[in-house]
Design a protein around this motif. Structure first.
Motif, PDB file in Angstrom:
ATOM      1  N   LYS A 160      80.995 -10.202  25.795  1.00  0.00           N
ATOM      2  CA  LYS A 160      80.265  -9.722  24.725  1.00  0.00           C
ATOM      3  C   LYS A 160      79.414  -8.378  25.197  1.00  0.00           C
ATOM      4  O   LYS A 160      78.620  -7.717  24.413  1.00  0.00           O
ATOM      5  N   GLU A 161      79.547  -7.685  26.592  1.00  0.00           N
ATOM      6  CA  GLU A 161      78.945  -6.999  27.251  1.00  0.00           C
ATOM      7  C   GLU A 161      79.765  -5.605  26.627  1.00  0.00           C
ATOM      8  O   GLU A 161      80.945  -5.727  26.561  1.00  0.00           O
ATOM      9  N   GLN A 162      79.106  -4.422  26.265  1.00  0.00           N
ATOM     10  CA  GLN A 162      79.630  -3.286  26.085  1.00  0.00           C
ATOM     11  C   GLN A 162      79.963  -2.676  27.189  1.00  0.00           C
ATOM     12  O   GLN A 162      79.110  -2.540  28.218  1.00  0.00           O
ATOM     13  N   PRO A 163      81.354  -2.041  27.454  1.00  0.00           N
ATOM     14  CA  PRO A 163      81.777  -1.307  28.599  1.00  0.00           C
ATOM     15  C   PRO A 163      81.104  -0.211  28.762  1.00  0.00           C
ATOM     16  O   PRO A 163      80.777   0.434  27.703  1.00  0.00           O
ATOM     17  N   VAL A 164      80.644   0.225  29.994  1.00  0.00           N
ATOM     18  CA  VAL A 164      80.055   1.497  30.333  1.00  0.00           C
ATOM     19  C   VAL A 164      81.448   2.537  30.481  1.00  0.00           C
ATOM     20  O   VAL A 164      82.136   2.358  31.116  1.00  0.00           O
ATOM     21  N   SER A 165      81.247   3.678  29.716  1.00  0.00           N
ATOM     22  CA  SER A 165      82.446   4.579  29.626  1.00  0.00           C
ATOM     23  C   SER A 165      82.197   5.495  30.984  1.00  0.00           C
ATOM     24  O   SER A 165      81.228   5.564  31.624  1.00  0.00           O
ATOM     25  N   GLU A 166      83.334   5.864  31.427  1.00  0.00           N
ATOM     26  CA  GLU A 166      83.312   6.915  32.413  1.00  0.00           C
ATOM     27  C   GLU A 166      82.375   8.260  32.351  1.00  0.00           C
ATOM     28  O   GLU A 166      81.754   8.622  33.167  1.00  0.00           O
ATOM     29  N   ARG A 167      82.228   8.597  31.057  1.00  0.00           N
ATOM     30  CA  ARG A 167      81.443   9.783  30.699  1.00  0.00           C
ATOM     31  C   ARG A 167      80.135   9.432  30.816  1.00  0.00           C
ATOM     32  O   ARG A 167      79.220  10.412  31.314  1.00  0.00           O
ATOM     33  N   GLN A 168      79.532   8.109  30.342  1.00  0.00           N
ATOM     34  CA  GLN A 168      78.253   7.625  30.820  1.00  0.00           C
ATOM     35  C   GLN A 168      77.970   7.919  32.369  1.00  0.00           C
ATOM     36  O   GLN A 168      76.699   7.978  32.579  1.00  0.00           O
ATOM     37  N   VAL A 169      78.927   7.184  32.911  1.00  0.00           N
ATOM     38  CA  VAL A 169      78.620   7.067  34.553  1.00  0.00           C
ATOM     39  C   VAL A 169      78.374   8.481  34.979  1.00  0.00           C
ATOM     40  O   VAL A 169      77.661   8.641  35.763  1.00  0.00           O
ATOM     41  N   GLY A 170      79.237   9.508  34.497  1.00  0.00           N
ATOM     42  CA  GLY A 170      79.102  10.735  34.946  1.00  0.00           C
ATOM     43  C   GLY A 170      77.896  11.502  34.660  1.00  0.00           C
ATOM     44  O   GLY A 170      77.485  12.229  35.459  1.00  0.00           O
ATOM     45  N   LYS A 171      77.485  11.133  33.578  1.00  0.00           N
ATOM     46  CA  LYS A 171      76.045  11.874  33.161  1.00  0.00           C
ATOM     47  C   LYS A 171      75.081  11.348  34.038  1.00  0.00           C
ATOM     48  O   LYS A 171      74.095  12.138  34.337  1.00  0.00           O
ATOM     49  N   VAL A 172      75.045   9.795  34.525  1.00  0.00           N
ATOM     50  CA  VAL A 172      74.159   9.518  35.312  1.00  0.00           C
ATOM     51  C   VAL A 172      74.039   9.967  36.579  1.00  0.00           C
ATOM     52  O   VAL A 172      73.146  10.579  37.375  1.00  0.00           O
ATOM     53  N   ALA A 182      75.295  12.896  37.426  1.00  0.00           N
ATOM     54  CA  ALA A 182      74.914  14.324  37.306  1.00  0.00           C
ATOM     55  C   ALA A 182      73.597  14.475  37.328  1.00  0.00           C
ATOM     56  O   ALA A 182      72.793  15.310  37.896  1.00  0.00           O
ATOM     57  N   ALA A 183      72.821  13.469  36.532  1.00  0.00           N
ATOM     58  CA  ALA A 183      71.300  13.562  36.477  1.00  0.00           C
ATOM     59  C   ALA A 183      70.802  13.249  37.801  1.00  0.00           C
ATOM     60  O   ALA A 183      69.675  13.637  38.082  1.00  0.00           O
ATOM     61  N   ILE A 184      71.480  12.304  38.538  1.00  0.00           N
ATOM     62  CA  ILE A 184      70.763  11.865  39.844  1.00  0.00           C
ATOM     63  C   ILE A 184      71.020  13.040  40.972  1.00  0.00           C
ATOM     64  O   ILE A 184      70.299  13.589  41.583  1.00  0.00           O
ATOM     65  N   GLY A 185      72.165  13.709  40.492  1.00  0.00           N
ATOM     66  CA  GLY A 185      72.801  14.710  41.710  1.00  0.00           C
ATOM     67  C   GLY A 185      71.991  16.124  41.504  1.00  0.00           C
ATOM     68  O   GLY A 185      71.705  16.792  42.687  1.00  0.00           O
ATOM     69  N   ALA A 186      71.642  16.360  40.343  1.00  0.00           N
ATOM     70  CA  ALA A 186      70.783  17.817  40.159  1.00  0.00           C
ATOM     71  C   ALA A 186      69.735  17.865  40.967  1.00  0.00           C
ATOM     72  O   ALA A 186      69.454  18.857  41.670  1.00  0.00           O
ATOM     73  N   PRO A 187      68.792  16.870  40.806  1.00  0.00           N
ATOM     74  CA  PRO A 187      67.365  17.015  41.711  1.00  0.00           C
ATOM     75  C   PRO A 187      67.718  16.806  43.042  1.00  0.00           C
ATOM     76  O   PRO A 187      66.907  17.341  43.740  1.00  0.00           O
ATOM     77  N   LEU A 188      68.703  16.145  43.351  1.00  0.00           N
ATOM     78  CA  LEU A 188      68.653  15.764  44.832  1.00  0.00           C
ATOM     79  C   LEU A 188      69.438  17.278  45.354  1.00  0.00           C
ATOM     80  O   LEU A 188      68.869  17.481  46.518  1.00  0.00           O
ATOM     81  N   THR A 189      70.110  17.874  44.603  1.00  0.00           N
ATOM     82  CA  THR A 189      70.641  19.025  45.112  1.00  0.00           C
ATOM     83  C   THR A 189      69.540  20.070  45.198  1.00  0.00           C
ATOM     84  O   THR A 189      69.418  20.908  46.240  1.00  0.00           O
ATOM     85  N   LEU A 232      75.221  17.579  46.012  1.00  0.00           N
ATOM     86  CA  LEU A 232      76.114  18.277  45.619  1.00  0.00           C
ATOM     87  C   LEU A 232      77.350  17.394  45.355  1.00  0.00           C
ATOM     88  O   LEU A 232      77.937  17.578  44.206  1.00  0.00           O
ATOM     89  N   ALA A 233      77.635  16.133  46.208  1.00  0.00           N
ATOM     90  CA  ALA A 233      78.664  15.513  46.014  1.00  0.00           C
ATOM     91  C   ALA A 233      78.705  14.639  44.663  1.00  0.00           C
ATOM     92  O   ALA A 233      79.224  14.381  43.640  1.00  0.00           O
ATOM     93  N   LEU A 234      77.183  14.077  44.355  1.00  0.00           N
ATOM     94  CA  LEU A 234      76.736  13.497  43.157  1.00  0.00           C
ATOM     95  C   LEU A 234      76.960  14.313  41.792  1.00  0.00           C
ATOM     96  O   LEU A 234      77.420  13.828  40.748  1.00  0.00           O
ATOM     97  N   LEU A 235      76.618  15.609  42.225  1.00  0.00           N
ATOM     98  CA  LEU A 235      76.514  16.445  40.948  1.00  0.00           C
ATOM     99  C   LEU A 235      77.995  16.866  40.262  1.00  0.00           C
ATOM    100  O   LEU A 235      78.220  16.819  39.368  1.00  0.00           O
ATOM    101  N   ILE A 236      78.736  17.059  41.634  1.00  0.00           N
ATOM    102  CA  ILE A 236      80.120  17.588  41.245  1.00  0.00           C
ATOM    103  C   ILE A 236      81.105  16.266  40.675  1.00  0.00           C
ATOM    104  O   ILE A 236      81.660  16.641  39.759  1.00  0.00           O
TER     105      ILE A 236
END
Length: 108
Positions: A51-63, A65-72, A93-97
């Motif tokens: 019954k859980e909604q699957p998390v898409s690859e695009r959503q994981v990528g957005k998260v 990138a959102a964590i990687g940008a301030p860390l960079t 940079l690894a998280l952002l890319i």
């Protein structure tokens, strides 16, 4: 696998000259994590519907990138100021890319 190889190569290119073998260890770790996160597994057959909604690859990528940008940005600032900014810069940079690649791959 391609995203993992890209992140591994980028980490080695960025950190290899300054950090030596430590960059190789981080490169393998970030590459393996990226390959694991971007890998596509088929869901196992189950008698109970999920019954859980699957998390898409695009959503994981957005998260990522959102964590990687301030860390960079923080890593770049700490790199130029006195402090241990290089590892933070590499991880950011690894998280952002990886996040940007996963977001772009999810649009197909």
């Amino acid at each position: 696998m391609a995203a993992g190889a890209t992140v591994t190569a980028a980490t080695l290119l960025i950190g290899g000259t300054r950090q030596g073998w430590a960059a190789a260890a981080w490169a393998l770790l970030t590459g393996a994590l990226t390959a694991f996160l971007t890998g596509r597994d088929t869901p196992a057959a189950s008698t109970h519907p999920n019954k859980e909604q699957p998390v898409s690859e695009r959503q994981v990528g957005k998260v990522m990138a959102a964590i990687g940008a301030p860390l960079t940005l923080a890593g770049a600032a700490m790199y130029f100021l006195p402090g241990p900014g290089f590892p933070v810069l590499i991880i950011g940079l690894a998280l952002l890319i990886t996040g940007l690649v996963m977001t772009a791959a999810g649009r197909r």
